[in-house]
Design a protein around this motif. Structure first.
Motif, PDB file in Angstrom:
ATOM      1  N   VAL A 138       0.021 -10.969  12.367  1.00 52.00           N
ATOM      2  CA  VAL A 138       0.993 -11.570  11.454  1.00 52.00           C
ATOM      3  C   VAL A 138       1.243 -10.601  10.300  1.00 52.00           C
ATOM      4  CG1 VAL A 138       1.391 -13.445   9.812  1.00 52.00           C
ATOM      5  CG2 VAL A 138       0.397 -13.936  12.052  1.00 52.00           C
ATOM      6  N   ARG A 139       2.521 -10.382  10.026  1.00 57.91           N
ATOM      7  CA  ARG A 139       2.902  -9.490   8.945  1.00 57.91           C
ATOM      8  C   ARG A 139       3.257 -10.304   7.717  1.00 57.91           C
ATOM      9  NH1 ARG A 139       6.753  -6.842   6.043  1.00 57.91           N
ATOM     10  NH2 ARG A 139       6.690  -4.567   6.028  1.00 57.91           N
ATOM     11  N   LEU A 140       2.513 -10.076   6.627  1.00 54.74           N
ATOM     12  CA  LEU A 140       2.855 -10.667   5.334  1.00 54.74           C
ATOM     13  C   LEU A 140       3.649  -9.642   4.532  1.00 54.74           C
ATOM     14  CD1 LEU A 140      -0.586 -12.271   4.338  1.00 54.74           C
ATOM     15  CD2 LEU A 140       1.373 -13.379   5.445  1.00 54.74           C
ATOM     16  N   ALA A 141       4.457 -10.104   3.590  1.00 53.37           N
ATOM     17  CA  ALA A 141       5.189  -9.198   2.706  1.00 53.37           C
ATOM     18  C   ALA A 141       4.194  -8.272   2.024  1.00 53.37           C
ATOM     19  CB  ALA A 141       5.962 -10.005   1.678  1.00 53.37           C
ATOM     20  N   ARG A 142       4.547  -7.013   1.903  1.00 46.88           N
ATOM     21  CA  ARG A 142       3.619  -6.055   1.292  1.00 46.88           C
ATOM     22  C   ARG A 142       4.336  -4.754   0.982  1.00 46.88           C
ATOM     23  NH1 ARG A 142       3.017  -5.637   6.717  1.00 46.88           N
ATOM     24  NH2 ARG A 142       3.012  -3.541   7.568  1.00 46.88           N
ATOM     25  N   SER A 143       3.669  -3.948   0.159  1.00 49.61           N
ATOM     26  CA  SER A 143       4.154  -2.600  -0.100  1.00 49.61           C
ATOM     27  C   SER A 143       2.960  -1.699  -0.423  1.00 49.61           C
ATOM     28  CB  SER A 143       5.180  -2.589  -1.240  1.00 49.61           C
ATOM     29  OG  SER A 143       5.684  -1.303  -1.400  1.00 49.61           O
ATOM     30  N   CYS A 144       2.428  -1.795  -1.663  1.00 45.90           N
ATOM     31  CA  CYS A 144       1.397  -0.838  -2.098  1.00 45.90           C
ATOM     32  C   CYS A 144       0.041  -1.070  -1.432  1.00 45.90           C
ATOM     33  CB  CYS A 144       1.229  -0.918  -3.610  1.00 45.90           C
ATOM     34  SG  CYS A 144       0.417  -2.425  -4.200  1.00 45.90           S
ATOM     35  N   ARG A 145      -0.303  -2.281  -1.170  1.00 43.44           N
ATOM     36  CA  ARG A 145      -1.599  -2.688  -0.605  1.00 43.44           C
ATOM     37  C   ARG A 145      -2.783  -2.411  -1.527  1.00 43.44           C
ATOM     38  NH1 ARG A 145      -1.336  -1.500   5.840  1.00 43.44           N
ATOM     39  NH2 ARG A 145       0.908  -1.656   6.047  1.00 43.44           N
ATOM     40  N   ASN A 146      -2.536  -2.177  -2.794  1.00 42.90           N
ATOM     41  CA  ASN A 146      -3.659  -1.959  -3.710  1.00 42.90           C
ATOM     42  C   ASN A 146      -3.594  -2.833  -4.960  1.00 42.90           C
ATOM     43  OD1 ASN A 146      -1.816  -0.760  -5.419  1.00 42.90           O
ATOM     44  ND2 ASN A 146      -2.337   1.325  -4.807  1.00 42.90           N
ATOM     45  N   GLY A 147      -2.780  -3.885  -4.918  1.00 38.35           N
ATOM     46  CA  GLY A 147      -2.777  -4.851  -6.003  1.00 38.35           C
ATOM     47  C   GLY A 147      -1.923  -4.482  -7.199  1.00 38.35           C
ATOM     48  N   THR A 148      -1.008  -3.555  -7.062  1.00 42.11           N
ATOM     49  CA  THR A 148      -0.203  -3.163  -8.215  1.00 42.11           C
ATOM     50  C   THR A 148       1.272  -3.566  -8.118  1.00 42.11           C
ATOM     51  OG1 THR A 148       0.149  -0.959  -7.298  1.00 42.11           O
ATOM     52  CG2 THR A 148      -1.684  -1.230  -8.831  1.00 42.11           C
ATOM     53  N   CYS A 149       1.867  -3.526  -6.950  1.00 37.03           N
ATOM     54  CA  CYS A 149       3.330  -3.718  -6.857  1.00 37.03           C
ATOM     55  C   CYS A 149       3.757  -5.185  -6.880  1.00 37.03           C
ATOM     56  CB  CYS A 149       3.873  -3.048  -5.605  1.00 37.03           C
ATOM     57  SG  CYS A 149       3.573  -3.978  -4.079  1.00 37.03           S
ATOM     58  N   ARG A 150       2.880  -6.085  -6.492  1.00 42.44           N
ATOM     59  CA  ARG A 150       3.134  -7.527  -6.481  1.00 42.44           C
ATOM     60  C   ARG A 150       4.056  -7.988  -5.361  1.00 42.44           C
ATOM     61  NH1 ARG A 150       2.531 -10.224 -11.383  1.00 42.44           N
ATOM     62  NH2 ARG A 150       4.622 -11.081 -11.228  1.00 42.44           N
ATOM     63  N   ALA A 151       4.390  -7.101  -4.444  1.00 39.67           N
ATOM     64  CA  ALA A 151       5.286  -7.476  -3.345  1.00 39.67           C
ATOM     65  C   ALA A 151       4.684  -8.562  -2.457  1.00 39.67           C
ATOM     66  CB  ALA A 151       5.624  -6.256  -2.500  1.00 39.67           C
ATOM     67  N   CYS A 152       3.372  -8.637  -2.417  1.00 35.43           N
ATOM     68  CA  CYS A 152       2.704  -9.581  -1.520  1.00 35.43           C
ATOM     69  C   CYS A 152       2.442 -10.934  -2.184  1.00 35.43           C
ATOM     70  CB  CYS A 152       1.389  -8.995  -1.038  1.00 35.43           C
ATOM     71  SG  CYS A 152       0.190  -8.726  -2.360  1.00 35.43           S
ATOM     72  N   ARG A 153       2.766 -11.066  -3.454  1.00 36.01           N
ATOM     73  CA  ARG A 153       2.418 -12.268  -4.226  1.00 36.01           C
ATOM     74  C   ARG A 153       2.836 -13.542  -3.484  1.00 36.01           C
ATOM     75  NH1 ARG A 153       5.174 -13.744  -9.805  1.00 36.01           N
ATOM     76  NH2 ARG A 153       6.870 -13.054  -8.495  1.00 36.01           N
ATOM     77  N   CYS A 154       1.925 -14.486  -3.414  1.00 33.16           N
ATOM     78  CA  CYS A 154       2.247 -15.752  -2.756  1.00 33.16           C
ATOM     79  C   CYS A 154       1.398 -16.863  -3.360  1.00 33.16           C
ATOM     80  CB  CYS A 154       2.036 -15.651  -1.239  1.00 33.16           C
ATOM     81  SG  CYS A 154       0.326 -15.545  -0.732  1.00 33.16           S
ATOM     82  N   GLN A 155       1.674 -18.067  -2.925  1.00 33.84           N
ATOM     83  CA  GLN A 155       1.016 -19.254  -3.479  1.00 33.84           C
ATOM     84  C   GLN A 155      -0.245 -19.587  -2.686  1.00 33.84           C
ATOM     85  OE1 GLN A 155       2.432 -21.107  -6.176  1.00 33.84           O
ATOM     86  NE2 GLN A 155       0.425 -22.085  -6.226  1.00 33.84           N
ATOM     87  N   LEU A 156      -1.343 -19.753  -3.384  1.00 33.13           N
ATOM     88  CA  LEU A 156      -2.574 -20.253  -2.773  1.00 33.13           C
ATOM     89  C   LEU A 156      -2.510 -21.771  -2.793  1.00 33.13           C
ATOM     90  CD1 LEU A 156      -5.476 -19.549  -1.719  1.00 33.13           C
ATOM     91  CD2 LEU A 156      -6.227 -19.820  -4.086  1.00 33.13           C
ATOM     92  N   LEU A 157      -2.534 -22.382  -1.621  1.00 30.00           N
ATOM     93  CA  LEU A 157      -2.432 -23.841  -1.525  1.00 30.00           C
ATOM     94  C   LEU A 157      -3.808 -24.498  -1.489  1.00 30.00           C
ATOM     95  CD1 LEU A 157       0.414 -24.076   1.159  1.00 30.00           C
ATOM     96  CD2 LEU A 157       0.634 -24.329  -1.327  1.00 30.00           C
ATOM     97  N   ALA A 158      -4.787 -23.790  -0.926  1.00 26.25           N
ATOM     98  CA  ALA A 158      -6.143 -24.329  -0.835  1.00 26.25           C
ATOM     99  C   ALA A 158      -7.116 -23.184  -0.651  1.00 26.25           C
ATOM    100  CB  ALA A 158      -6.249 -25.305   0.334  1.00 26.25           C
ATOM    101  N   GLY A 159      -8.331 -23.362  -1.147  1.00 27.81           N
ATOM    102  CA  GLY A 159      -9.365 -22.356  -0.999  1.00 27.81           C
ATOM    103  C   GLY A 159      -9.499 -21.497  -2.246  1.00 27.81           C
ATOM    104  N   GLU A 160     -10.401 -20.522  -2.154  1.00 33.54           N
ATOM    105  CA  GLU A 160     -10.672 -19.627  -3.280  1.00 33.54           C
ATOM    106  C   GLU A 160     -10.712 -18.197  -2.784  1.00 33.54           C
ATOM    107  OE1 GLU A 160     -13.718 -20.753  -6.278  1.00 33.54           O
ATOM    108  OE2 GLU A 160     -14.142 -22.361  -4.857  1.00 33.54           O
ATOM    109  N   VAL A 161     -10.334 -17.278  -3.658  1.00 32.97           N
ATOM    110  CA  VAL A 161     -10.397 -15.853  -3.335  1.00 32.97           C
ATOM    111  C   VAL A 161     -11.066 -15.105  -4.478  1.00 32.97           C
ATOM    112  CG1 VAL A 161      -8.302 -15.938  -1.920  1.00 32.97           C
ATOM    113  CG2 VAL A 161      -8.132 -15.332  -4.353  1.00 32.97           C
ATOM    114  N   ARG A 162     -11.536 -13.906  -4.155  1.00 35.21           N
ATOM    115  CA  ARG A 162     -11.987 -12.979  -5.189  1.00 35.21           C
ATOM    116  C   ARG A 162     -11.224 -11.684  -4.972  1.00 35.21           C
ATOM    117  NH1 ARG A 162     -17.674 -11.896  -2.451  1.00 35.21           N
ATOM    118  NH2 ARG A 162     -16.970 -10.538  -0.790  1.00 35.21           N
ATOM    119  N   TYR A 163     -11.092 -10.914  -6.033  1.00 33.71           N
ATOM    120  CA  TYR A 163     -10.329  -9.676  -5.920  1.00 33.71           C
ATOM    121  C   TYR A 163     -11.253  -8.486  -5.764  1.00 33.71           C
ATOM    122  CZ  TYR A 163      -6.097 -12.214  -6.843  1.00 33.71           C
ATOM    123  OH  TYR A 163      -5.059 -13.094  -6.741  1.00 33.71           O
ATOM    124  N   ARG A 164     -10.845  -7.549  -4.921  1.00 36.29           N
ATOM    125  CA  ARG A 164     -11.646  -6.352  -4.694  1.00 36.29           C
ATOM    126  C   ARG A 164     -11.305  -5.254  -5.693  1.00 36.29           C
ATOM    127  NH1 ARG A 164      -9.290  -4.260   1.138  1.00 36.29           N
ATOM    128  NH2 ARG A 164     -10.628  -5.926   1.907  1.00 36.29           N
TER     129      ARG A 164
END
Ligand code: FES
Length: 107
Positions: A44-70
């Motif tokens: 599955v391809r999600l929207a993306r560009s930089c892949r390092n957390g700077t461009c924000r192209a992948c930004r999306c809504q978290l509906l459930a669950g938790e994440v941590r950032y690398r």
């Protein structure tokens, strides 16, 4: 809606899942992968560009669950975090996760 992307490891006791809405796809979350990487590995391809957390192209809504950032300073504001927005390219799951990503596509 379809769950055809579900893998054969559904009965693994430690399996974690990424659910993508509104498509209803349910994908495995292998340890150590970001949400973006896990989705790509499952075809599955999600929207993306930089892949390092700077461009924000992948930004999306978290509906459930938790994440941590690398990365220490992902490109998302405290207000956006409070609204439940995440950057899947640098977000690792802490359990099952559900996101809203209408532009996601099967590879
Ligand atoms: S792809 Fe650039 S911030 Fe996620």
């Amino acid at each position: 809606m379809s769950s055809e992307a579900s893998p054969p490891t559904a009965d693994a006791p430690s399996a974690r899942w990424l659910e993508i809405q509104p498509q209803g796809w349910r994908l495995p979350l292998p340890p150590g992968l970001s949400l973006l990487e896990a989705a790509q590995q499952a075809g599955v391809r999600l929207a993306r560009s930089c892949r390092n957390g700077t461009c924000r192209a992948c930004r999306c809504q978290l509906l459930a669950g938790e994440v941590r950032y690398r990365v220490e300073w992902p490109g998302i504001s405290a207000e956006e975090r409070a609204e439940g927005l995440i950057l899947p390219c640098v977000a690792e799951p802490l359990g099952d996760v559900r996101i809203e990503a209408p532009a996601a596509q099967k590879l």
